[in-house]
Design a protein around this motif. Structure first.
Motif, PDB file in Angstrom:
ATOM      1  N   TYR A   7       0.806  -1.215   0.000  1.00  0.00           N
ATOM      2  CA  TYR A   7       0.000   0.000   0.000  1.00  0.00           C
ATOM      3  C   TYR A   7       0.843   1.271   0.000  1.00  0.00           C
ATOM      4  O   TYR A   7       0.288   2.377   0.020  1.00  0.00           O
ATOM      5  CB  TYR A   7      -0.947   0.016   1.208  1.00  0.00           C
ATOM      6  N   GLU A   8       2.161   1.114  -0.001  1.00  0.00           N
ATOM      7  CA  GLU A   8       3.037   2.293  -0.006  1.00  0.00           C
ATOM      8  C   GLU A   8       2.705   3.168  -1.205  1.00  0.00           C
ATOM      9  O   GLU A   8       2.513   2.680  -2.311  1.00  0.00           O
ATOM     10  CB  GLU A   8       4.512   1.881  -0.056  1.00  0.00           C
ATOM     11  N   GLY A   9       2.626   4.473  -0.964  1.00  0.00           N
ATOM     12  CA  GLY A   9       2.342   5.420  -2.034  1.00  0.00           C
ATOM     13  C   GLY A   9       0.857   5.715  -2.210  1.00  0.00           C
ATOM     14  O   GLY A   9       0.495   6.468  -3.111  1.00  0.00           O
ATOM     15  N   HIS A  10      -0.001   5.135  -1.352  1.00  0.00           N
ATOM     16  CA  HIS A  10      -1.440   5.416  -1.481  1.00  0.00           C
ATOM     17  C   HIS A  10      -1.711   6.884  -1.151  1.00  0.00           C
ATOM     18  O   HIS A  10      -0.901   7.556  -0.514  1.00  0.00           O
ATOM     19  CB  HIS A  10      -2.265   4.491  -0.577  1.00  0.00           C
ATOM     20  N   SER A  11      -2.841   7.374  -1.614  1.00  0.00           N
ATOM     21  CA  SER A  11      -3.238   8.751  -1.304  1.00  0.00           C
ATOM     22  C   SER A  11      -3.413   8.892   0.201  1.00  0.00           C
ATOM     23  O   SER A  11      -4.052   8.058   0.833  1.00  0.00           O
ATOM     24  CB  SER A  11      -4.560   9.090  -1.996  1.00  0.00           C
ATOM     25  N   LYS A  12      -2.838   9.910   0.749  1.00  0.00           N
ATOM     26  CA  LYS A  12      -2.875  10.101   2.200  1.00  0.00           C
ATOM     27  C   LYS A  12      -4.274  10.501   2.652  1.00  0.00           C
ATOM     28  O   LYS A  12      -4.996  11.200   1.945  1.00  0.00           O
ATOM     29  CB  LYS A  12      -1.864  11.164   2.639  1.00  0.00           C
ATOM     30  N   GLY A  13      -4.653  10.044   3.828  1.00  0.00           N
ATOM     31  CA  GLY A  13      -5.942  10.372   4.423  1.00  0.00           C
ATOM     32  C   GLY A  13      -5.852  11.687   5.163  1.00  0.00           C
ATOM     33  O   GLY A  13      -4.811  12.338   5.129  1.00  0.00           O
ATOM     34  N   PRO A  14      -6.873  12.077   5.843  1.00  0.00           N
ATOM     35  CA  PRO A  14      -8.120  11.317   5.978  1.00  0.00           C
ATOM     36  C   PRO A  14      -8.947  11.405   4.703  1.00  0.00           C
ATOM     37  O   PRO A  14      -8.917  12.412   3.993  1.00  0.00           O
ATOM     38  CB  PRO A  14      -8.837  12.017   7.131  1.00  0.00           C
ATOM     39  N   TRP A  15      -9.661  10.324   4.418  1.00  0.00           N
ATOM     40  CA  TRP A  15     -10.568  10.301   3.280  1.00  0.00           C
ATOM     41  C   TRP A  15     -11.973  10.578   3.780  1.00  0.00           C
ATOM     42  O   TRP A  15     -12.306  10.311   4.920  1.00  0.00           O
ATOM     43  CB  TRP A  15     -10.535   8.944   2.588  1.00  0.00           C
ATOM     44  N   LYS A  16     -12.791  11.099   2.892  1.00  0.00           N
ATOM     45  CA  LYS A  16     -14.157  11.460   3.266  1.00  0.00           C
ATOM     46  C   LYS A  16     -15.120  10.915   2.216  1.00  0.00           C
ATOM     47  O   LYS A  16     -14.850  10.991   1.019  1.00  0.00           O
ATOM     48  CB  LYS A  16     -14.270  12.983   3.342  1.00  0.00           C
ATOM     49  N   HIS A  17     -16.229  10.357   2.692  1.00  0.00           N
ATOM     50  CA  HIS A  17     -17.267   9.863   1.799  1.00  0.00           C
ATOM     51  C   HIS A  17     -18.143  11.033   1.357  1.00  0.00           C
ATOM     52  O   HIS A  17     -18.639  11.790   2.174  1.00  0.00           O
ATOM     53  CB  HIS A  17     -18.114   8.821   2.545  1.00  0.00           C
ATOM     54  N   VAL A  18     -18.291  11.200   0.042  1.00  0.00           N
ATOM     55  CA  VAL A  18     -19.187  12.212  -0.503  1.00  0.00           C
ATOM     56  C   VAL A  18     -20.380  11.479  -1.080  1.00  0.00           C
ATOM     57  O   VAL A  18     -20.254  10.709  -2.034  1.00  0.00           O
ATOM     58  CB  VAL A  18     -18.493  13.070  -1.591  1.00  0.00           C
ATOM     59  N   TYR A  19     -21.534  11.654  -0.478  1.00  0.00           N
ATOM     60  CA  TYR A  19     -22.727  10.888  -0.826  1.00  0.00           C
ATOM     61  C   TYR A  19     -23.292  11.291  -2.186  1.00  0.00           C
ATOM     62  O   TYR A  19     -23.545  12.468  -2.438  1.00  0.00           O
ATOM     63  CB  TYR A  19     -23.782  11.071   0.251  1.00  0.00           C
ATOM     64  N   GLN A  20     -23.466  10.317  -3.048  1.00  0.00           N
ATOM     65  CA  GLN A  20     -24.082  10.430  -4.365  1.00  0.00           C
ATOM     66  C   GLN A  20     -23.576  11.618  -5.174  1.00  0.00           C
ATOM     67  O   GLN A  20     -24.355  12.383  -5.729  1.00  0.00           O
ATOM     68  CB  GLN A  20     -25.599  10.464  -4.248  1.00  0.00           C
ATOM     69  N   ALA A  21     -22.291  11.713  -5.235  1.00  0.00           N
ATOM     70  CA  ALA A  21     -21.704  12.699  -6.144  1.00  0.00           C
ATOM     71  C   ALA A  21     -21.814  12.145  -7.558  1.00  0.00           C
ATOM     72  O   ALA A  21     -21.806  10.933  -7.755  1.00  0.00           O
ATOM     73  CB  ALA A  21     -20.242  12.937  -5.769  1.00  0.00           C
ATOM     74  N   TRP A  22     -21.907  12.979  -8.516  1.00  0.00           N
ATOM     75  CA  TRP A  22     -21.938  12.592  -9.940  1.00  0.00           C
ATOM     76  C   TRP A  22     -23.044  11.599 -10.280  1.00  0.00           C
ATOM     77  O   TRP A  22     -22.795  10.522 -10.807  1.00  0.00           O
ATOM     78  CB  TRP A  22     -20.580  12.045 -10.391  1.00  0.00           C
ATOM     79  N   GLY A  23     -24.274  11.917  -9.918  1.00  0.00           N
ATOM     80  CA  GLY A  23     -25.436  11.149 -10.357  1.00  0.00           C
ATOM     81  C   GLY A  23     -25.464   9.694  -9.954  1.00  0.00           C
ATOM     82  O   GLY A  23     -25.475   8.817 -10.809  1.00  0.00           O
ATOM     83  N   GLY A  24     -25.472   9.420  -8.671  1.00  0.00           N
ATOM     84  CA  GLY A  24     -25.637   8.052  -8.200  1.00  0.00           C
ATOM     85  C   GLY A  24     -24.348   7.297  -7.962  1.00  0.00           C
ATOM     86  O   GLY A  24     -24.358   6.119  -7.668  1.00  0.00           O
ATOM     87  N   VAL A  25     -23.211   7.944  -8.110  1.00  0.00           N
ATOM     88  CA  VAL A  25     -21.925   7.304  -7.828  1.00  0.00           C
ATOM     89  C   VAL A  25     -21.315   8.007  -6.619  1.00  0.00           C
ATOM     90  O   VAL A  25     -21.075   9.200  -6.653  1.00  0.00           O
ATOM     91  CB  VAL A  25     -20.968   7.391  -9.039  1.00  0.00           C
ATOM     92  N   ASP A  26     -21.121   7.230  -5.548  1.00  0.00           N
ATOM     93  CA  ASP A  26     -20.492   7.798  -4.358  1.00  0.00           C
ATOM     94  C   ASP A  26     -18.997   7.962  -4.619  1.00  0.00           C
ATOM     95  O   ASP A  26     -18.394   7.172  -5.341  1.00  0.00           O
ATOM     96  CB  ASP A  26     -20.702   6.873  -3.159  1.00  0.00           C
ATOM     97  N   CYS A  27     -18.421   8.985  -4.036  1.00  0.00           N
ATOM     98  CA  CYS A  27     -16.997   9.252  -4.228  1.00  0.00           C
ATOM     99  C   CYS A  27     -16.308   9.318  -2.869  1.00  0.00           C
ATOM    100  O   CYS A  27     -16.858   9.843  -1.914  1.00  0.00           O
ATOM    101  CB  CYS A  27     -16.817  10.571  -4.961  1.00  0.00           C
ATOM    102  N   ILE A  28     -15.102   8.748  -2.811  1.00  0.00           N
ATOM    103  CA  ILE A  28     -14.263   8.844  -1.623  1.00  0.00           C
ATOM    104  C   ILE A  28     -13.200   9.892  -1.951  1.00  0.00           C
ATOM    105  O   ILE A  28     -12.439   9.736  -2.904  1.00  0.00           O
ATOM    106  CB  ILE A  28     -13.604   7.485  -1.294  1.00  0.00           C
ATOM    107  N   MET A  29     -13.191  10.951  -1.167  1.00  0.00           N
ATOM    108  CA  MET A  29     -12.328  12.095  -1.452  1.00  0.00           C
ATOM    109  C   MET A  29     -11.129  12.141  -0.505  1.00  0.00           C
ATOM    110  O   MET A  29     -11.253  11.882   0.680  1.00  0.00           O
ATOM    111  CB  MET A  29     -13.118  13.399  -1.281  1.00  0.00           C
ATOM    112  N   SER A  30      -9.981  12.482  -1.089  1.00  0.00           N
ATOM    113  CA  SER A  30      -8.779  12.782  -0.320  1.00  0.00           C
ATOM    114  C   SER A  30      -8.553  14.281  -0.417  1.00  0.00           C
ATOM    115  O   SER A  30      -8.706  14.849  -1.497  1.00  0.00           O
ATOM    116  CB  SER A  30      -7.582  12.033  -0.920  1.00  0.00           C
TER     117      SER A  30
END
Length: 94
Positions: A7-30
């Protein structure tokens, strides 16, 4: 045991759940990388999808906890091994 090195090099957290962004697709944001994962609602209920999204959003926290527990396990195993060697030596000299 989980190999956390992969997992080295993954996007650093904290990540946040954005509910139903882009028409029915949830997005996890860094905060540093933008959208790091998208979860398509598909046929899932909103409860299932929200639970999946929250689990993905907590991935950086879960990874850090796994790393902490692996270090603690290594420390404890080393301590137990040393204690066992010491205990056997003491008992042999009695």
């Amino acid at each position: 045991m989980i190999d956390t090195d992969k997992y080295e090099g993954h996007s650093k957290g904290p990540w946040k759940h954005v509910y139903q962004a882009w028409g029915g697709v949830d997005c996890i944001m860094s905060p540093h990388e933008g959208c790091v994962a998208r979860i398509d609602n598909g046929d899932k209920s909103s409860v299932e999808n929200r639970a999946d999204a929250l689990l993905v959003a907590d991935a950086p926290l879960l990874l850090e906890e796994v790393k902490r527990l692996q270090k603690e396990k290594t420390f404890l195993l080393n301590h137990i091994t040393k204690s066992d060697i010491w205990l056997r030596a003491v008992m042999k000299n009695e």
